[in-house]
Design an enzyme around this catalytic site. Structure first.
Site, PDB file in Angstrom:
ATOM      1  CG  ASP A   8      -2.059  -0.870   1.244  1.00  0.00           C
ATOM      2  OD1 ASP A   8      -2.120  -1.752   0.375  1.00  0.00           O
ATOM      3  OD2 ASP A   8      -2.948  -0.701   2.108  1.00  0.00           O
ATOM      4  CB  SER A  45       9.220   2.619   5.479  1.00  0.00           C
ATOM      5  OG  SER A  45       7.980   2.295   6.064  1.00  0.00           O
ATOM      6  CG  HIS A 101       2.215  -8.868   0.374  1.00  0.00           C
ATOM      7  ND1 HIS A 101       1.654  -9.996   0.910  1.00  0.00           N
ATOM      8  CD2 HIS A 101       1.864  -7.843   1.199  1.00  0.00           C
ATOM      9  CE1 HIS A 101       0.985  -9.681   2.006  1.00  0.00           C
ATOM     10  NE2 HIS A 101       1.094  -8.377   2.212  1.00  0.00           N
TER      11      HIS A 101
END
Length: 296
Positions: free
Chosen positions: A117, A257, A171
């Site tokens: 995301d 991040s 992921h």
């Protein structure tokens, strides 16, 4: 101090919104005020403060901050596997798991998924090894990926910038096999465009980890996690062997991040909306699993 708003395109609605930045005044002071230079060196070029913050966010005393952050950043907790009051520390909440149905994806090997995301900026074809983040200065994959950069010269690159409001697990965007990995020490500059505009080489100076994944569909790609101020740790939960698309690779503890995915030349074509928005200098808010690119 100059205040240039951070504008982001919401992929789901097509609307442009101004990003809410936690501690914006403080970040602007640290990076835009000449008198703050000694403080900037203490905070961002030393890991001490981030380690102390990380220890606090790992403690039970941080639990009281959870509800305020959910409200301030309008976080949708219906997607999470646990209710907010079930988390014992702030970092446990920050690295929360989501229900599988919250992030669907296309299983086709030809569709490359967003790894996280975040706010996405794409570079369909690098000029040699150079890329320029929003409001930032030219940066180089040679400094970001010392030792393995040559295969990616003239390739394609996607930056996914995570904010405190985002789901902070990341992921694999495509199936393959991990062939190499390395951790690189460094500074902990903020990854916010406010900091990028001040000149630090976030992608070449910051603490980061890279993983090389070999695939059948798109050759090899590099997956890079970039640490930032307040990030206690980059936790990679998969570090070897075969991986499937959308398997969890790891997670960040507290702090803004960034994930960077670098592809070899002529291997992928980024989604049209990401290319169009990036050409205008606008990031696109994307969810993990949504299409990032297609194999050529």
């Amino acid at each position: 101090m100059q205040r240039d708003p951070i504008l982001v395109v919401d992929r789901d609605t097509g609307e442009t919104f101004e990003e809410v930045v936690l501690g914006e005044k403080w970040i602007r002071w640290a990076y835009q005020n000449a008198s703050a230079k000694p403080v900037e060196k203490l905070l961002f070029r030393s890991a001490l403060i981030s380690r102390l913050m990380g220890a606090w966010f790992d403690s039970r005393f941080s639990r009281g901050k959870i509800s305020a952050v959910i409200e301030d950043l309008s976080i949708d907790m219906s997607e999470a596997t646990q209710q907010a009051d079930k988390y014992k520390t702030f970092n446990e909440f920050f690295a929360r798991n989501l229900k599988p149905e919250a992030r669907p994806f296309d299983p086709s090997p030809s569709v490359i998924a967003s790894p996280a995301d975040g706010r996405v900026l794409v570079f369909p074809e690098l000029a040699e090894d150079v890329f320029v983040p929003v409001k930032g200065h030219p940066m180089s994959i040679r400094t970001m990926l010392p030792g393995i950069a040559d295969r990616f010269i003239g390739g394609a690159l996607a930056i996914v910038r995570l904010c405190p409001a985002d789901y902070h697990r990341y992921h694999f965007p495509a199936s393959g096999r991990i062939s190499a990995a390395k951790d690189l020490p460094g500074a902990l500059h903020s990854v916010n465009p406010i900091a990028l505009g001040a000149g630090p080489d976030v992608f070449g100076e910051n603490k980061r980890s890279w993983t090389l994944i070999d695939t059948d569909a798109i050759g090899s790609y590099a997956f890079v996690e970039v640490g930032a101020f307040g990030v206690g740790s980059i936790i990679n939960t998969r570090t070897s062997g075969a991986v499937e698309k959308m398997d969890e690779k790891g997670y960040f503890k507290f702090g803004g991040s960034t994930v960077v995915v670098v592809f070899e030349p002529g291997r992928v074509q980024f989604s049209d909306d990401l290319v169009a928005n990036s050409a205008k200098g606008r990031e696109t808010l994307v969810k993990v699993g949504q299409p990032l690119a297609t194999a050529i």
